[in-house]
Design a protein around this motif. Structure first.
Motif, PDB file in Angstrom:
ATOM      1  N   ALA A   1     -47.770  46.666 -27.563  1.00 29.02           N
ATOM      2  CA  ALA A   1     -47.921  47.777 -26.620  1.00 29.02           C
ATOM      3  C   ALA A   1     -47.348  47.405 -25.260  1.00 29.02           C
ATOM      4  CB  ALA A   1     -49.399  48.150 -26.491  1.00 29.02           C
ATOM      5  N   ASP A   2     -47.515  46.149 -24.872  1.00 26.15           N
ATOM      6  CA  ASP A   2     -46.946  45.628 -23.630  1.00 26.15           C
ATOM      7  C   ASP A   2     -45.423  45.769 -23.668  1.00 26.15           C
ATOM      8  OD1 ASP A   2     -45.987  43.716 -21.598  1.00 26.15           O
ATOM      9  OD2 ASP A   2     -48.067  43.073 -21.486  1.00 26.15           O
ATOM     10  N   GLY A   3     -44.810  45.351 -24.791  1.00 25.00           N
ATOM     11  CA  GLY A   3     -43.362  45.436 -24.941  1.00 25.00           C
ATOM     12  C   GLY A   3     -42.875  46.878 -24.932  1.00 25.00           C
ATOM     13  N   TYR A   4     -43.624  47.779 -25.578  1.00 22.57           N
ATOM     14  CA  TYR A   4     -43.249  49.193 -25.595  1.00 22.57           C
ATOM     15  C   TYR A   4     -43.269  49.759 -24.177  1.00 22.57           C
ATOM     16  CZ  TYR A   4     -43.288  54.202 -26.494  1.00 22.57           C
ATOM     17  OH  TYR A   4     -42.980  55.544 -26.477  1.00 22.57           O
TER      18      TYR A   4
ATOM     19  N   ILE B   1     -49.172  50.273 -10.871  1.00 23.16           N
ATOM     20  CA  ILE B   1     -50.553  50.041 -11.304  1.00 23.16           C
ATOM     21  C   ILE B   1     -50.590  49.606 -12.770  1.00 23.16           C
ATOM     22  CG2 ILE B   1     -52.817  51.112 -11.659  1.00 23.16           C
ATOM     23  CD1 ILE B   1     -52.125  52.988  -9.298  1.00 23.16           C
ATOM     24  N   GLY B   2     -49.787  50.268 -13.606  1.00 20.13           N
ATOM     25  CA  GLY B   2     -49.722  49.871 -15.006  1.00 20.13           C
ATOM     26  C   GLY B   2     -49.207  48.453 -15.166  1.00 20.13           C
ATOM     27  N   GLY B   3     -48.281  48.053 -14.296  1.00 22.65           N
ATOM     28  CA  GLY B   3     -47.745  46.693 -14.358  1.00 22.65           C
ATOM     29  C   GLY B   3     -48.810  45.636 -14.135  1.00 22.65           C
ATOM     30  N   ILE B   4     -49.821  45.955 -13.319  1.00 21.14           N
ATOM     31  CA  ILE B   4     -50.924  45.009 -13.109  1.00 21.14           C
ATOM     32  C   ILE B   4     -51.623  44.729 -14.437  1.00 21.14           C
ATOM     33  CG2 ILE B   4     -53.151  44.668 -11.963  1.00 21.14           C
ATOM     34  CD1 ILE B   4     -52.078  46.387  -9.645  1.00 21.14           C
ATOM     35  N   GLY B   5     -51.860  45.797 -15.217  1.00 22.00           N
ATOM     36  CA  GLY B   5     -52.460  45.608 -16.535  1.00 22.00           C
ATOM     37  C   GLY B   5     -51.550  44.842 -17.469  1.00 22.00           C
ATOM     38  N   LEU B   6     -50.257  45.154 -17.430  1.00 24.52           N
ATOM     39  CA  LEU B   6     -49.298  44.454 -18.284  1.00 24.52           C
ATOM     40  C   LEU B   6     -49.275  42.954 -17.974  1.00 24.52           C
ATOM     41  CD1 LEU B   6     -46.279  46.955 -18.106  1.00 24.52           C
ATOM     42  CD2 LEU B   6     -47.799  46.588 -20.048  1.00 24.52           C
ATOM     43  N   GLY B   7     -49.353  42.627 -16.696  1.00 27.56           N
ATOM     44  CA  GLY B   7     -49.307  41.223 -16.299  1.00 27.56           C
ATOM     45  C   GLY B   7     -50.500  40.428 -16.781  1.00 27.56           C
ATOM     46  N   GLY B   8     -51.618  41.111 -17.013  1.00 26.61           N
ATOM     47  CA  GLY B   8     -52.813  40.413 -17.473  1.00 26.61           C
ATOM     48  C   GLY B   8     -52.922  40.299 -18.976  1.00 26.61           C
ATOM     49  N   VAL B   9     -52.182  41.136 -19.712  1.00 20.86           N
ATOM     50  CA  VAL B   9     -52.318  41.153 -21.174  1.00 20.86           C
ATOM     51  C   VAL B   9     -51.778  39.879 -21.809  1.00 20.86           C
ATOM     52  CG1 VAL B   9     -51.417  42.236 -23.272  1.00 20.86           C
ATOM     53  CG2 VAL B   9     -52.413  43.637 -21.492  1.00 20.86           C
ATOM     54  N   ILE B  10     -50.573  39.461 -21.423  1.00 19.45           N
ATOM     55  CA  ILE B  10     -49.928  38.338 -22.113  1.00 19.45           C
ATOM     56  C   ILE B  10     -50.746  37.049 -22.015  1.00 19.45           C
ATOM     57  CG2 ILE B  10     -47.907  36.825 -22.113  1.00 19.45           C
ATOM     58  CD1 ILE B  10     -46.187  39.246 -21.565  1.00 19.45           C
TER      59      ILE B  10
END
Length: 421
Positions: free
Chosen positions: A14-17, A102-111
């Protein structure tokens, strides 16, 4: 264990998408008359999510220490999924850009969070393989973005592509109910009974986590020493060369993923063909990275990384001089994807083997953080070049230069005596 690995894989996919879909819909965004985006503006918006990822990666460690990895992962997935909905209904470029940040903040924490859980719940003899398998979800997420764009973008529009990005919200109730918390976190909070119950359920030895907790405590106490180690007389040349390589490598990855469809479209290819190039690039990167990792174990990661970046530079250069057939164009785009995107995974493994144990985590964190300079500048620089009406060839020349500099950066990393890394 397979359930946890599957959840982590899907989160990374989902991060990659989320990141891949922007490049896939960029030609449609530039054609969207109500907003009237210029290439420079579109490139800046493309970097907003990457700025957010930088903040997310910085703060996720502190958040995880307070609330645990399970809750952190759930919050991060919810955050970027909700902002995908907000992007789909955004009424202005400014709103869209804010939601991407804001979405990027979540993306940065997922990996980092998903990686830690996947490794923690993997048997010691399968940790490296499981990590590579889980992280391949990133490439397949960008592949999925390209496939769905080819199938649906013309008929349903760019907003629908962002609605699809909200599907991970359906996973959150499952994660809340069934995903276990990190055993290491539970032990650090004194929740021994819960930790023992999880270890019993997954047939793990709790003593290994107690040992890990002691190691992490020691490493925290040595944080200053580990940072000094990166810039010590013995490692400073390697550290600076690795930083340079990460910057140029990330420039290639995010510059290509953001702008390749639009560049190929302006070169005269149809939108479907342009999206097909994005698909081929990331599919080759995902599959090629697995093969390259196996080769690197025998031949040495440094050699494989150097050859990969050189291949990316050569492929980008050959695309500037023209090739006689579509098959050759696809081949060169695939090689560029393997050389640029596929090298990143091998680079991370190389860094962990290169530095001593007390500096490895710091080296990876700093390398990925410094690399964000290239990630952020890639979409912006290409957008500026297109807005200033430079010949499209110059966009590819920047990729050629980045590939050459990355190759030089790898070559400048000193070899370790008696070791193949």
């Amino acid at each position: 264990m397979y359930f946890i690995l599957s959840i982590c894989f899907f989160c990374i996919l989902a991060d990659g998408y989320d990141l891949g879909i922007y490049g896939a819909v960029l030609p449609s965004l530039l054609d969207y008359q109500p907003w009237g985006l210029s290439p420079a503006h579109a490139g800046t918006i493309g970097s907003y999510a990457l700025f957010g990822m930088l903040f997310g990666a910085i703060f996720v460690g502190s958040v995880t220490d307070l609330i645990g990895r399970k809750k952190t992962l759930i919050i991060c997935v919810a955050l970027f999924s909700v902002t995908m909905i907000l992007c789909a209904i955004a009424t202005s470029p400014t709103m869209f850009a804010i939601f991407r940040f804001i979405g990027g903040i979540g993306l940065g924490g997922v990996i980092p969070t998903a990686s830690a859980l996947a490794i923690e719940y993997s048997p010691p003899h399968r940790r490296s393989f499981n990590y590579a398998l889980m992280f391949s979800g990133y490439s397949f997420g960008t592949v999925l973005a390209a496939i769905l764009a080819i199938l649906l973008l013309d008929s349903l529009g760019w907003r629908f592509m962002f609605w699809i990005g909200a599907i991970p919200l359906l996973l959150i109730p499952i994660m809340m109910k069934y995903l276990p918390e990190s055993v290491s976190f539970l032990l650090s909070r004194g929740n021994v009974n819960e930790a023992e119950a999880i270890c019993k359920r997954y047939k793990m030895d709790i003593s290994q986590f107690e040992n890990l907790r002691e190691i992490h405590a020691n490493e925290k106490g040595k944080s200053q020493k580990s940072i000094k180690g990166l810039f010590s007389k013995q490692y400073i040349r390697a550290t600076l060369a690795i930083f340079l390589t990460y910057i140029m490598g990330f420039y290639l990855v995010y510059g290509l993923n953001t702008w390749l469809p639009q560049i190929m479209r302006e070169l005269g290819y149809s939108l479907h063909s342009s999206l097909s190039f994005l698909l081929v690039m990331n599919l080759t990167a995902g599959i090629g990275a697995l093969f390259a990792s196996a080769i690197a174990d025998r031949w040495g990661s440094k050699r494989v990384i150097g050859v990969s970046y050189a291949l990316a530079a050569l492929s980008a250069f050959l695309l500037t001089i023209g090739v006689p057939s579509m098959a050759a164009v696809y081949l060169l785009v695939g090689l560029a994807g393997f050389g640029a995107v596929g090298s990143t995974q091998i680079m991370n493994a190389f860094v962990t083997k290169y530095y001593p144990a007390e500096s490895r985590a710091t080296a990876i964190g700093w390398g990925l953080g410094i690399g964000r300079i290239g990630a952020i500048s890639g979409p912006v620089i290409i957008g500026l070049l297109l807005s200033m009406n430079f010949d499209l060839i110059w966009s590819f020349y920047t990729f050629v230069i980045a590939g050459i500099v990355a190759t030089i950066g790898v070559a400048l990393i000193p070899n370790k005596k008696g070791e193949i890394v």
